[in-house]
Motif scaffolding. Structure first.
Motif, PDB file in Angstrom:
ATOM      1  N   LYS B 127      59.773   2.832 -85.040  1.00  0.00           N
ATOM      2  CA  LYS B 127      58.434   2.345 -84.714  1.00  0.00           C
ATOM      3  C   LYS B 127      57.928   2.935 -83.408  1.00  0.00           C
ATOM      4  O   LYS B 127      58.562   2.761 -82.352  1.00  0.00           O
ATOM      5  N   ASP B 128      56.833   3.633 -83.501  1.00  0.00           N
ATOM      6  CA  ASP B 128      56.141   4.152 -82.326  1.00  0.00           C
ATOM      7  C   ASP B 128      54.683   4.264 -82.751  1.00  0.00           C
ATOM      8  O   ASP B 128      54.281   5.228 -83.420  1.00  0.00           O
ATOM      9  N   SER B 129      53.905   3.258 -82.371  1.00  0.00           N
ATOM     10  CA  SER B 129      52.559   3.127 -82.939  1.00  0.00           C
ATOM     11  C   SER B 129      51.636   4.290 -82.575  1.00  0.00           C
ATOM     12  O   SER B 129      50.684   4.566 -83.308  1.00  0.00           O
ATOM     13  N   LYS B 130      51.928   4.975 -81.460  1.00  0.00           N
ATOM     14  CA  LYS B 130      51.093   6.134 -81.106  1.00  0.00           C
ATOM     15  C   LYS B 130      51.568   7.396 -81.821  1.00  0.00           C
ATOM     16  O   LYS B 130      50.805   8.060 -82.521  1.00  0.00           O
ATOM     17  N   LYS B 131      52.840   7.695 -81.633  1.00  0.00           N
ATOM     18  CA  LYS B 131      53.393   8.945 -82.193  1.00  0.00           C
ATOM     19  C   LYS B 131      53.247   9.013 -83.712  1.00  0.00           C
ATOM     20  O   LYS B 131      52.959  10.064 -84.277  1.00  0.00           O
ATOM     21  N   TYR B 132      53.459   7.865 -84.357  1.00  0.00           N
ATOM     22  CA  TYR B 132      53.446   7.850 -85.825  1.00  0.00           C
ATOM     23  C   TYR B 132      52.222   7.126 -86.390  1.00  0.00           C
ATOM     24  O   TYR B 132      52.292   6.493 -87.442  1.00  0.00           O
ATOM     25  N   ALA B 133      51.117   7.233 -85.662  1.00  0.00           N
ATOM     26  CA  ALA B 133      49.889   6.529 -86.057  1.00  0.00           C
ATOM     27  C   ALA B 133      49.445   6.884 -87.473  1.00  0.00           C
ATOM     28  O   ALA B 133      48.905   6.037 -88.203  1.00  0.00           O
ATOM     29  N   ALA B 134      49.691   8.117 -87.874  1.00  0.00           N
ATOM     30  CA  ALA B 134      49.229   8.568 -89.203  1.00  0.00           C
ATOM     31  C   ALA B 134      49.979   7.904 -90.348  1.00  0.00           C
ATOM     32  O   ALA B 134      49.527   7.932 -91.500  1.00  0.00           O
ATOM     33  N   THR B 135      51.147   7.294 -90.050  1.00  0.00           N
ATOM     34  CA  THR B 135      51.956   6.675 -91.103  1.00  0.00           C
ATOM     35  C   THR B 135      52.294   5.224 -90.729  1.00  0.00           C
ATOM     36  O   THR B 135      53.455   4.800 -90.768  1.00  0.00           O
ATOM     37  N   GLY B 136      51.251   4.494 -90.357  1.00  0.00           N
ATOM     38  CA  GLY B 136      51.396   3.060 -90.122  1.00  0.00           C
ATOM     39  C   GLY B 136      52.227   2.702 -88.901  1.00  0.00           C
ATOM     40  O   GLY B 136      52.712   1.566 -88.797  1.00  0.00           O
ATOM     41  N   GLY B 137      52.406   3.657 -87.993  1.00  0.00           N
ATOM     42  CA  GLY B 137      53.188   3.380 -86.781  1.00  0.00           C
ATOM     43  C   GLY B 137      54.677   3.616 -86.946  1.00  0.00           C
ATOM     44  O   GLY B 137      55.446   3.453 -86.008  1.00  0.00           O
ATOM     45  N   TRP B 138      55.098   3.975 -88.150  1.00  0.00           N
ATOM     46  CA  TRP B 138      56.514   4.223 -88.413  1.00  0.00           C
ATOM     47  C   TRP B 138      56.768   5.711 -88.638  1.00  0.00           C
ATOM     48  O   TRP B 138      56.069   6.359 -89.416  1.00  0.00           O
ATOM     49  N   GLY B 139      57.793   6.213 -87.985  1.00  0.00           N
ATOM     50  CA  GLY B 139      58.287   7.548 -88.297  1.00  0.00           C
ATOM     51  C   GLY B 139      59.413   7.409 -89.298  1.00  0.00           C
ATOM     52  O   GLY B 139      60.303   6.565 -89.130  1.00  0.00           O
ATOM     53  N   PHE B 140      59.348   8.208 -90.346  1.00  0.00           N
ATOM     54  CA  PHE B 140      60.376   8.144 -91.383  1.00  0.00           C
ATOM     55  C   PHE B 140      61.352   9.315 -91.217  1.00  0.00           C
ATOM     56  O   PHE B 140      60.930  10.440 -90.914  1.00  0.00           O
ATOM     57  N   GLY B 141      62.622   9.031 -91.437  1.00  0.00           N
ATOM     58  CA  GLY B 141      63.639  10.082 -91.349  1.00  0.00           C
ATOM     59  C   GLY B 141      64.637   9.953 -92.477  1.00  0.00           C
ATOM     60  O   GLY B 141      64.920   8.841 -92.933  1.00  0.00           O
ATOM     61  N   HIS B 142      65.129  11.076 -92.945  1.00  0.00           N
ATOM     62  CA  HIS B 142      66.139  11.086 -94.010  1.00  0.00           C
ATOM     63  C   HIS B 142      67.108  12.223 -93.719  1.00  0.00           C
ATOM     64  O   HIS B 142      66.700  13.385 -93.639  1.00  0.00           O
ATOM     65  N   PHE B 143      68.375  11.870 -93.562  1.00  0.00           N
ATOM     66  CA  PHE B 143      69.405  12.865 -93.235  1.00  0.00           C
ATOM     67  C   PHE B 143      70.513  12.777 -94.270  1.00  0.00           C
ATOM     68  O   PHE B 143      71.106  11.716 -94.474  1.00  0.00           O
ATOM     69  N   ASN B 144      70.755  13.890 -94.922  1.00  0.00           N
ATOM     70  CA  ASN B 144      71.846  13.899 -95.899  1.00  0.00           C
ATOM     71  C   ASN B 144      73.189  13.793 -95.186  1.00  0.00           C
ATOM     72  O   ASN B 144      73.248  13.839 -93.954  1.00  0.00           O
ATOM     73  N   SER B 145      74.254  13.651 -95.966  1.00  0.00           N
ATOM     74  CA  SER B 145      75.563  13.401 -95.348  1.00  0.00           C
ATOM     75  C   SER B 145      76.046  14.568 -94.483  1.00  0.00           C
ATOM     76  O   SER B 145      76.955  14.392 -93.675  1.00  0.00           O
ATOM     77  N   ASP B 146      75.398  15.727 -94.602  1.00  0.00           N
ATOM     78  CA  ASP B 146      75.737  16.844 -93.710  1.00  0.00           C
ATOM     79  C   ASP B 146      74.987  16.750 -92.379  1.00  0.00           C
ATOM     80  O   ASP B 146      75.115  17.624 -91.521  1.00  0.00           O
ATOM     81  N   GLY B 147      74.189  15.683 -92.218  1.00  0.00           N
ATOM     82  CA  GLY B 147      73.480  15.467 -90.958  1.00  0.00           C
ATOM     83  C   GLY B 147      72.136  16.176 -90.864  1.00  0.00           C
ATOM     84  O   GLY B 147      71.419  16.037 -89.879  1.00  0.00           O
ATOM     85  N   LYS B 148      71.782  16.926 -91.917  1.00  0.00           N
ATOM     86  CA  LYS B 148      70.527  17.689 -91.874  1.00  0.00           C
ATOM     87  C   LYS B 148      69.346  16.895 -92.426  1.00  0.00           C
ATOM     88  O   LYS B 148      69.493  16.207 -93.444  1.00  0.00           O
TER      89      LYS B 148
END
Lengths: 177, 177
Positions: B127-148
């Motif tokens: 949650k960062d309401s400024k940085k991720y304003a375009a997506t409801g204030g949430w930044g989404f991340g997905h990292f596979n088991s290799d960390g990428k």
């Protein structure tokens, strides 16, 4: 083990994991000279803040979700692959009903999602090699969602089942990376 | 939403949760003047030490176990029922294969036990309401088991799906007591 004992043990395990404590049948008796098992009668403080070890699901009558957490000593031992667990290690298994999630299914557009429902019980294994010498150094505890421990005849079924994983110091749950 | 978009979204969700990122189809396009979504490109430090929020299981193609953990800010907000989540809240979903446990089944005397298998991916909502304003204030991340991290075309599918629970600040997972 004769068939009656087998059935009794199975029923006890089911009752234990579902939080339904209706067991009144015979349990393995105390023989002369054998130390009496001691059980965990108070919920260890702060267990809901502990770190995550792994998850599990039981089908059938249990229909449960388990989240297994550990205190610092337990988690450190897990990560270091240290067996037996040192004194002071405590492992908690938080059990919930395994229920479908209507709102997740709606988002997915198909029925496939299950989440934690009502809490049923919390179980503990507390390592104290002196205090719990009669049960492999582990004290077993089971508290229903009302916070009350279950009776001793029920608790006597924990150790015989956990002995099945003696090579892992009686602990079924493996650490999820 | 037309049928092609629906199918694309469904495939994306499946790919996201299984860690199989094979999506190459169309994603919802960027229109002129719309802010570009920003994604989480680094794994938040120390997430494996965070506190437990809840568990979930997805059947079918996903065949996954999720353990959802939160940092202090997220867990406090959950416990206080505070919505929207304050800036700094981070929620992590650790995904594993949902596999039968032969050793647990042996102890139970019946096939009913499932445990966490190999890790597949870890997802984050930051949650960062400024940085991720375009997506409801949430930044989404997905990292596979290799960390990428996975690519942006895939990540663009997170926000549209999470918007389905707008009344809960885009967070599907409820807190397990």
């Amino acid at each position: 083990m004769d068939i009656i004992k087998r059935i009794t043990l199975l029923l006890a395990v089911i009752a234990m994991l579902t939080g339904v404590v209706a067991l009144t049948g015979p349990t393995s008796g105390q023989t002369a000279g054998e130390a009496a098992p001691i059980f965990v009668t108070e919920i260890p403080a702060g267990y809901r803040e502990w770190r995550f070890i792994s998850v599990a699901h039981e089908e059938g009558n249990l229909n449960s979700f388990a989240s297994v957490l550990g205190n610092d000593i337990a988690v450190r031992a897990y990560r270091e692959g240290k067996l037996p667990f040192p004194d002071g290690a405590i492992i908690a298994a938080l059990h919930y009903r395994f229920v479908p999630s209507a709102e997740n299914n709606k988002a997915f557009g198909r029925d496939q999602s299950f989440v934690a429902g009502a809490p049923t019980n919390v179980q503990f294994m507390v390592k104290d090699s002196k205090k719990y010498a009669a049960t492999g150094g582990w004290g077993f505890g089971h508290f229903n969602s009302d916070g009350k421990p279950v009776d001793d005849s029920f608790m006597k079924t924990c150790f015989p089942c956990h002995q099945k994983v003696k090579e892992r110091d009686l602990v079924f749950t493996r650490y999820a990376p």
